[in-house]
Design a protein around this motif. Structure first.
Motif, PDB file in Angstrom:
ATOM      1  N   ILE A 123      -3.241  -8.474  13.445  1.00  0.00           N
ATOM      2  CA  ILE A 123      -2.891  -8.158  12.062  1.00  0.00           C
ATOM      3  C   ILE A 123      -3.683  -6.903  11.722  1.00  0.00           C
ATOM      4  N   VAL A 124      -2.969  -5.810  11.485  1.00  0.00           N
ATOM      5  CA  VAL A 124      -3.667  -4.562  11.153  1.00  0.00           C
ATOM      6  C   VAL A 124      -3.865  -4.540   9.645  1.00  0.00           C
ATOM      7  N   GLY A 125      -5.126  -4.640   9.199  1.00  0.00           N
ATOM      8  CA  GLY A 125      -5.435  -4.606   7.766  1.00  0.00           C
ATOM      9  C   GLY A 125      -5.916  -5.951   7.246  1.00  0.00           C
ATOM     10  N   LEU A 174      -6.890  -9.870 -10.886  1.00  0.00           N
ATOM     11  CA  LEU A 174      -5.473 -10.081 -10.547  1.00  0.00           C
ATOM     12  C   LEU A 174      -4.999 -11.361 -11.194  1.00  0.00           C
ATOM     13  N   ASP A 175      -3.800 -11.358 -11.741  1.00  0.00           N
ATOM     14  CA  ASP A 175      -3.277 -12.647 -12.211  1.00  0.00           C
ATOM     15  C   ASP A 175      -2.405 -13.237 -11.108  1.00  0.00           C
ATOM     16  N   MET A 176      -2.665 -14.515 -10.845  1.00  0.00           N
ATOM     17  CA  MET A 176      -2.002 -15.168  -9.708  1.00  0.00           C
ATOM     18  C   MET A 176      -0.844 -16.013 -10.221  1.00  0.00           C
ATOM     19  N   GLY A 207       1.810  -5.155  10.520  1.00  0.00           N
ATOM     20  CA  GLY A 207       1.243  -4.128   9.632  1.00  0.00           C
ATOM     21  C   GLY A 207       0.978  -4.737   8.266  1.00  0.00           C
ATOM     22  N   ALA A 208      -0.308  -5.010   8.001  1.00  0.00           N
ATOM     23  CA  ALA A 208      -0.718  -5.484   6.677  1.00  0.00           C
ATOM     24  C   ALA A 208      -1.699  -4.451   6.126  1.00  0.00           C
ATOM     25  N   ASP A 209      -1.418  -3.196   6.451  1.00  0.00           N
ATOM     26  CA  ASP A 209      -2.402  -2.135   6.206  1.00  0.00           C
ATOM     27  C   ASP A 209      -2.046  -1.262   5.007  1.00  0.00           C
ATOM     28  N   GLY A 259       3.381  -7.190   2.648  1.00  0.00           N
ATOM     29  CA  GLY A 259       2.622  -6.633   1.522  1.00  0.00           C
ATOM     30  C   GLY A 259       2.985  -5.176   1.230  1.00  0.00           C
ATOM     31  N   ASP A 260       1.974  -4.434   0.757  1.00  0.00           N
ATOM     32  CA  ASP A 260       2.216  -3.040   0.367  1.00  0.00           C
ATOM     33  C   ASP A 260       2.779  -2.201   1.514  1.00  0.00           C
ATOM     34  N   ALA A 261       2.450  -2.526   2.736  1.00  0.00           N
ATOM     35  CA  ALA A 261       2.981  -1.757   3.871  1.00  0.00           C
ATOM     36  C   ALA A 261       4.506  -1.823   3.873  1.00  0.00           C
ATOM     37  N   SER A 309       4.402   0.306  -8.038  1.00  0.00           N
ATOM     38  CA  SER A 309       3.368   0.526  -9.052  1.00  0.00           C
ATOM     39  C   SER A 309       2.847  -0.817  -9.541  1.00  0.00           C
ATOM     40  N   PRO A 310       1.604  -0.842 -10.072  1.00  0.00           N
ATOM     41  CA  PRO A 310       1.067  -2.140 -10.519  1.00  0.00           C
ATOM     42  C   PRO A 310       1.681  -2.618 -11.828  1.00  0.00           C
ATOM     43  N   PHE A 311       2.711  -1.951 -12.329  1.00  0.00           N
ATOM     44  CA  PHE A 311       3.248  -2.310 -13.650  1.00  0.00           C
ATOM     45  C   PHE A 311       4.208  -3.507 -13.624  1.00  0.00           C
ATOM     46  N   VAL A 351      -0.108  -8.152  -5.264  1.00  0.00           N
ATOM     47  CA  VAL A 351      -0.897  -9.099  -4.485  1.00  0.00           C
ATOM     48  C   VAL A 351      -0.136 -10.410  -4.323  1.00  0.00           C
ATOM     49  N   ASN A 352       0.538 -10.816  -5.389  1.00  0.00           N
ATOM     50  CA  ASN A 352       1.299 -12.071  -5.327  1.00  0.00           C
ATOM     51  C   ASN A 352       2.354 -12.022  -4.224  1.00  0.00           C
ATOM     52  N   LEU A 353       3.037 -10.894  -4.132  1.00  0.00           N
ATOM     53  CA  LEU A 353       4.050 -10.757  -3.083  1.00  0.00           C
ATOM     54  C   LEU A 353       3.412 -10.720  -1.697  1.00  0.00           C
TER      55      LEU A 353
HETATM   56  C1  LIG Z   1      -4.777   0.229 -10.101  1.00  0.00           C
HETATM   57  C2  LIG Z   1      -4.071  -0.930  -9.446  1.00  0.00           C
HETATM   58  C3  LIG Z   1      -4.008  -2.167 -10.097  1.00  0.00           C
HETATM   59  C4  LIG Z   1      -3.328  -3.258  -9.509  1.00  0.00           C
HETATM   60  N1  LIG Z   1      -3.255  -4.433 -10.186  1.00  0.00           N
HETATM   61  C5  LIG Z   1      -2.555  -5.472  -9.654  1.00  0.00           C
HETATM   62  C6  LIG Z   1      -2.422  -6.722 -10.355  1.00  0.00           C
HETATM   63  O1  LIG Z   1      -2.944  -6.893 -11.466  1.00  0.00           O
HETATM   64  N2  LIG Z   1      -1.707  -7.734  -9.770  1.00  0.00           N
HETATM   65  C7  LIG Z   1      -1.143  -7.589  -8.541  1.00  0.00           C
HETATM   66  O2  LIG Z   1      -0.509  -8.544  -8.048  1.00  0.00           O
HETATM   67  N3  LIG Z   1      -1.250  -6.422  -7.857  1.00  0.00           N
HETATM   68  C8  LIG Z   1      -1.927  -5.369  -8.378  1.00  0.00           C
HETATM   69  N4  LIG Z   1      -2.020  -4.191  -7.687  1.00  0.00           N
HETATM   70  C9  LIG Z   1      -1.348  -4.083  -6.368  1.00  0.00           C
HETATM   71  C10 LIG Z   1      -2.185  -4.715  -5.260  1.00  0.00           C
HETATM   72  O3  LIG Z   1      -3.437  -4.089  -5.237  1.00  0.00           O
HETATM   73  C11 LIG Z   1      -1.518  -4.565  -3.898  1.00  0.00           C
HETATM   74  O4  LIG Z   1      -0.166  -4.863  -3.984  1.00  0.00           O
HETATM   75  C12 LIG Z   1      -2.190  -5.492  -2.853  1.00  0.00           C
HETATM   76  O5  LIG Z   1      -3.543  -5.182  -2.692  1.00  0.00           O
HETATM   77  C13 LIG Z   1      -1.468  -5.418  -1.528  1.00  0.00           C
HETATM   78  O6  LIG Z   1      -2.140  -6.203  -0.577  1.00  0.00           O
HETATM   79  P1  LIG Z   1      -2.016  -5.854   0.974  1.00  0.00           P
HETATM   80  O7  LIG Z   1      -2.834  -6.899   1.674  1.00  0.00           O
HETATM   81  O8  LIG Z   1      -0.598  -5.676   1.325  1.00  0.00           O
HETATM   82  O9  LIG Z   1      -2.665  -4.397   1.133  1.00  0.00           O
HETATM   83  P2  LIG Z   1      -4.085  -3.823   0.728  1.00  0.00           P
HETATM   84  O10 LIG Z   1      -4.736  -4.604  -0.341  1.00  0.00           O
HETATM   85  O11 LIG Z   1      -3.887  -2.364   0.493  1.00  0.00           O
HETATM   86  O12 LIG Z   1      -4.956  -4.012   2.043  1.00  0.00           O
HETATM   87  C14 LIG Z   1      -4.743  -3.210   3.179  1.00  0.00           C
HETATM   88  C15 LIG Z   1      -5.958  -3.321   4.084  1.00  0.00           C
HETATM   89  O13 LIG Z   1      -5.690  -2.595   5.275  1.00  0.00           O
HETATM   90  C16 LIG Z   1      -6.804  -1.801   5.630  1.00  0.00           C
HETATM   91  N5  LIG Z   1      -6.297  -0.665   6.400  1.00  0.00           N
HETATM   92  C17 LIG Z   1      -5.561   0.389   5.944  1.00  0.00           C
HETATM   93  N6  LIG Z   1      -5.252   1.221   6.946  1.00  0.00           N
HETATM   94  C18 LIG Z   1      -5.785   0.668   8.061  1.00  0.00           C
HETATM   95  C19 LIG Z   1      -5.801   1.068   9.437  1.00  0.00           C
HETATM   96  N7  LIG Z   1      -5.189   2.183   9.868  1.00  0.00           N
HETATM   97  N8  LIG Z   1      -6.453   0.273  10.324  1.00  0.00           N
HETATM   98  C20 LIG Z   1      -7.080  -0.870   9.917  1.00  0.00           C
HETATM   99  N9  LIG Z   1      -7.110  -1.283   8.635  1.00  0.00           N
HETATM  100  C21 LIG Z   1      -6.461  -0.523   7.729  1.00  0.00           C
HETATM  101  C22 LIG Z   1      -7.430  -1.448   4.289  1.00  0.00           C
HETATM  102  O14 LIG Z   1      -8.797  -1.089   4.419  1.00  0.00           O
HETATM  103  C23 LIG Z   1      -7.220  -2.730   3.482  1.00  0.00           C
HETATM  104  O15 LIG Z   1      -8.289  -3.631   3.639  1.00  0.00           O
HETATM  105  C24 LIG Z   1      -2.711  -3.104  -8.230  1.00  0.00           C
HETATM  106  C25 LIG Z   1      -2.786  -1.865  -7.575  1.00  0.00           C
HETATM  107  C26 LIG Z   1      -3.439  -0.795  -8.176  1.00  0.00           C
HETATM  108  C27 LIG Z   1      -3.478   0.539  -7.443  1.00  0.00           C
END
Ligand SMILES: Cc1cc2nc3c(=O)[nH]c(=O)nc-3n(C[C@H](O)[C@H](O)[C@H](O)COP(=O)(O)OP(=O)(O)OC[C@H]3O[C@@H](n4cnc5c(N)ncnc54)[C@H](O)[C@@H]3O)c2cc1C
Length: 370
Positions: free
Chosen positions: A8-10, A47-49, A151-153, A289-291, A296-298, A303-305
């Motif tokens: 799991i990358v990330g 974050l609200d869950m 890809g969870a990065d 996730g975000d990958a 946008s966070p709006f 995080v929930n997704l």
């Molecule tokens: C200002 C702001 C406010 C937000 N508020 C909310 C909210 O209130 N509620 C909500 O649900 N969401 C919110 N979000 C969105 C939320 O932050 C993301 O959707 C969530 O963090 C996605 O989780 P993830 O695990 O997919 O990715 P991420 O949290 O981005 O985690 C990715 C991880 O991968 C690592 N990584 C990156 N590249 C590499 C690499 N090449 N090799 C190894 N590791 C790597 C990073 O260091 C990180 O630890 C907000 C976002 C922003 C910008």
């Protein structure tokens, strides 16, 4: 196909949740995380869950008790002001089902739940190469072979380019992130109430949100060209503060306190993947996730997704060695994310408009009665 060696990358919320769920079912997975340790970077605000996604994932992971012990149901309030500082909406019902949790606390709960050594810190993945049996994952001075790579990065995923040509685009809005200690900033605390405060004027917004441990996180949001957003990122806190003073000139002094007293944490230009992003399934490689669906966070869904994706992907990987289940996960996940992404894009557009305050007031009232 073999699905024994899983990378799991990330190690964000999505990646850690996936590792936890796989381990609970006896599957071994390693998390390759670029940060050198858990405290390397500030993890962001509260974050609200949501019940059906984030909270459901915590339950499936056997972490419901830990979540409830750390969550803050008392901080679900919403306040809305106009630029003149008139309070237009104020509601806090602790019985709502969206308790808040600090992102760093959530991450710690997930980290504590994993077998020691699951997360390999300081492992930034730089390249992934398909091999006869699986994939070679490369970083600075290391390489390792895996059957499956996930890809969870996050936003700038290094796994995504192997599956899709999509690149995040700048959404035209930048947030300047600010921090407050409740003890030192009682006026900001009063303004914020129990939860989140949104003040909206012509194409601009000030936001504060109560976090745990006596902290409040704030954002000054403006429409800004991408090159200027980059330039703002290099400025000193005092320089940024002066620019924000000019940008928000004429707003009520109670609101301008946010700009005057906040400690600058960072400049966050908002990026998103194209709406409805999806890709052609490829055996051994997928995203969550975000990958997969940066938005946008709006919508408050990111995080929930990511956590819900982890549940669905874990189910697909555990059931069998049949990749068609992962393909099905990808289709359902992309469809679910497309709805949230549309909401996030619309939310952003309506807040940062000349009539943003009316849109948000209408939305809050509808939610209260819905
Ligand atoms: C200002 C702001 C406010 C937000 N508020 C909310 C909210 O209130 N509620 C909500 O649900 N969401 C919110 N979000 C969105 C939320 O932050 C993301 O959707 C969530 O963090 C996605 O989780 P993830 O695990 O997919 O990715 P991420 O949290 O981005 O985690 C990715 C991880 O991968 C690592 N990584 C990156 N590249 C590499 C690499 N090449 N090799 C190894 N590791 C790597 C990073 O260091 C990180 O630890 C907000 C976002 C922003 C910008």
């Amino acid at each position: 196909m073999a699905m024994e060696r899983i990378a799991i990358v990330g190690g964000g919320p999505g990646g850690l949740m996936l590792a936890r769920l796989l381990q609970r079912q006896g599957k071994c997975a390693v998390v390759l995380e670029r940060d050198r340790h858990a405290e390397e970077r500030p993890q962001g605000g509260s974050l609200d869950m949501h019940g059906e996604t984030g909270q459901y994932a915590m339950e499936r992971a056997g972490l419901r008790e830990a979540f409830l012990a750390a969550a803050r149901p008392e901080d679900q309030g919403d306040r809305l002001y106009n630029a003149e500082g008139v309070l237009l909406f104020d509601r806090n019902d602790p019985m709502d089902d969206r308790p808040e949790i600090d992102r760093s606390v959530l991450r710690q709960i997930l980290l504590n739940s994993l077998t020691p050594g699951t997360v390999r810190w300081g492992r930034r993945t730089t390249r992934i190469a398909p091999e006869k049996n699986g994939f070679m994952v490369y970083g600075d001075g290391w390489a390792e072979q895996f059957d499956v790579v996930i890809g969870a990065d996050g936003a700038w995923s290094c796994v995504r380019p192997l599956l899709s040509d999509a690149v995040p685009f700048y959404e035209g809005v930048t947030l300047v992130e600010l921090g407050f200690e409740v003890k030192r900033h009682p006026r900001i605390s009063k303004l914020t109430g129990d939860g989140k405060m949104l003040a909206i004027g012509d194409n601009r917004a000030l936001i504060t949100q109560r976090n745990g441990y006596g902290h409040i996180r704030g954002y000054a949001g403006v429409k800004l060209a991408e090159n200027l957003a980059r330039e703002w990122g290099a400025r000193s806190c005092e320089n940024l503060r002066q620019t924000l003073r000019d940008t928000f000139a004429g707003w009520a002094p109670t609101l301008l306190d946010v700009i005057e007293t906040g400690e600058c944490i960072g400049v966050r230009p908002l990026y998103a993947l194209p709406l409805g992003h999806s890709w052609k399934s490829q055996i051994g490689l997928t995203l969550l996730g975000d990958a997969a669906h940066l938005m946008s966070p709006f919508s408050g869904e990111g995080v929930n997704l990511a956590l819900a994706d982890a549940v669905d992907l874990a189910d697909a990987l555990i059931s069998t060695n049949d990749w068609s289940l992962v393909n099905r996960y990808e289709r359902a996940m992309c469809a679910r994310a497309a709805i949230a992404a549309e909401g996030a894009a619309q939310g952003l557009k309506s807040v940062f408009s000349s009539t943003g305050v009316e849109h948000v007031l209408e939305h809050y009232r509808a939610r209260m009665h819905g």
